[in-house]
Design an enzyme around this catalytic site. Structure first.
Site, PDB file in Angstrom:
ATOM      1  N   ASP A  67       0.756  -1.630   0.344  1.00  0.00           N
ATOM      2  CA  ASP A  67      -0.266  -0.395  -0.383  1.00  0.00           C
ATOM      3  C   ASP A  67       0.681   1.574  -0.280  1.00  0.00           C
ATOM      4  OD1 ASP A  67       1.169  -0.722   2.227  1.00  0.00           O
ATOM      5  OD2 ASP A  67      -0.797  -1.559   2.855  1.00  0.00           O
ATOM      6  N   ASP A 136      -7.681  -3.603  14.468  1.00  0.00           N
ATOM      7  CA  ASP A 136      -9.382  -4.022  13.546  1.00  0.00           C
ATOM      8  C   ASP A 136      -9.288  -4.741  13.092  1.00  0.00           C
ATOM      9  OD1 ASP A 136      -8.541  -2.235  12.074  1.00  0.00           O
ATOM     10  OD2 ASP A 136      -9.445  -1.163  11.597  1.00  0.00           O
ATOM     11  N   GLU A 143      -9.575  -1.893   5.382  1.00  0.00           N
ATOM     12  CA  GLU A 143     -10.091  -2.229   6.819  1.00  0.00           C
ATOM     13  C   GLU A 143     -11.928  -2.783   6.848  1.00  0.00           C
ATOM     14  OE1 GLU A 143      -9.022  -0.054   8.655  1.00  0.00           O
ATOM     15  OE2 GLU A 143      -7.869   1.828   7.826  1.00  0.00           O
TER      16      GLU A 143
END
Length: 236
Positions: A67, A136, A143
């Site tokens: 990324d 998370d 995400e």
């Protein structure tokens, strides 16, 4: 899935580096999928040490990174291209022309994503993909969501990710809010996946990701379906 628990970050870094080094020795022109953040720095230090000793040779290795922040070019000290140059590429005998990071400054991010996926395919896919994991459950910048995204794509960063990454910037307000990230397709098609996590803070999310249900709300959980996954966790 192979789950390895060690006591220290140093042990984690050595075990991860040994696995990657073995891949390079086995296949001198292998394609490495690489990650950024604090977790892999020790691994990159150890790989650099092995290279300096002559144990491994990066001259024919190719790499693709997961990324990049949108809006940052490779000269920005907070960009992931800069991170990789500083922590690995400038320290070993790899040809930088064979190191690839998605462009965060491309005019058309969607097109950049398509071209990045095509690049990975043209290289023959990823031989071993190194991953970290967010609190998370994100991998790369995938995400928590309602679905898994296959292709390299634009993502709006979760507030918890921005907060966690603020330690690398002068303030939380300086953290980019968007990124381009490799999707699940290229990650899951990697021949081997190596995920590293250190510290008690990561223990709960590791349990959810690898011993809970497979759900896009915990992106890393999809790795339960990978045929060759190794997870290394250090308590400290």
């Amino acid at each position: 899935m192979k789950f390895i628990k060690v006591k220290t970050y140093e042990e984690l870094s050595k075990k991860a580096a040994d696995i990657i080094a073995a891949e390079i020795i086995h296949k001198e022109d292998c394609v490495l999928g690489l990650a950024t953040g604090s977790s892999p720095i020790g691994t990159y230090d150890k790989l650099t040490e092995y290279n300096k000793e002559g144990t491994i040779d990066f001259s024919k290795v190719k790499s693709v990174n997961l990324d990049e922040y949108v809006g940052l070019d490779g000269t920005n000290e907070q960009s992931y291209r800069y991170f990789m140059n500083k922590n690995l590429f400038d320290r070993v005998n790899i040809d930088k022309a064979n190191t690839f990071v998605p462009s965060g400054t491309a005019k058309d991010i969607e097109k950049e994503g398509e071209e990045y996926d095509n690049l990975i395919k043209s290289l023959g896919g990823i031989d071993i993909q190194l991953l970290g994991i967010g609190l998370d459950g994100h991998i790369g910048f995938n995400e928590p969501d309602e679905f898994f995204t296959a292709a390299t794509h634009l993502v709006s960063l979760d507030p918890s990710t921005i907060k966690a990454n603020a330690r690398f910037f002068e303030s939380e307000a300086d953290v980019p809010t968007k990124a381009i990230t490799m999707g699940m397709m290229s990650i899951m098609q990697a021949r081997k996946v190596l995920l590293i996590a250190n510290g008690e803070a990561k223990k709960e999310i590791l349990e959810k990701a690898f011993f809970g249900e497979i759900t896009p709300k915990v992106p890393a959980s999809i790795l339960q379906l990978h045929p060759d996954l190794t997870v290394i966790f250090s308590e400290n």
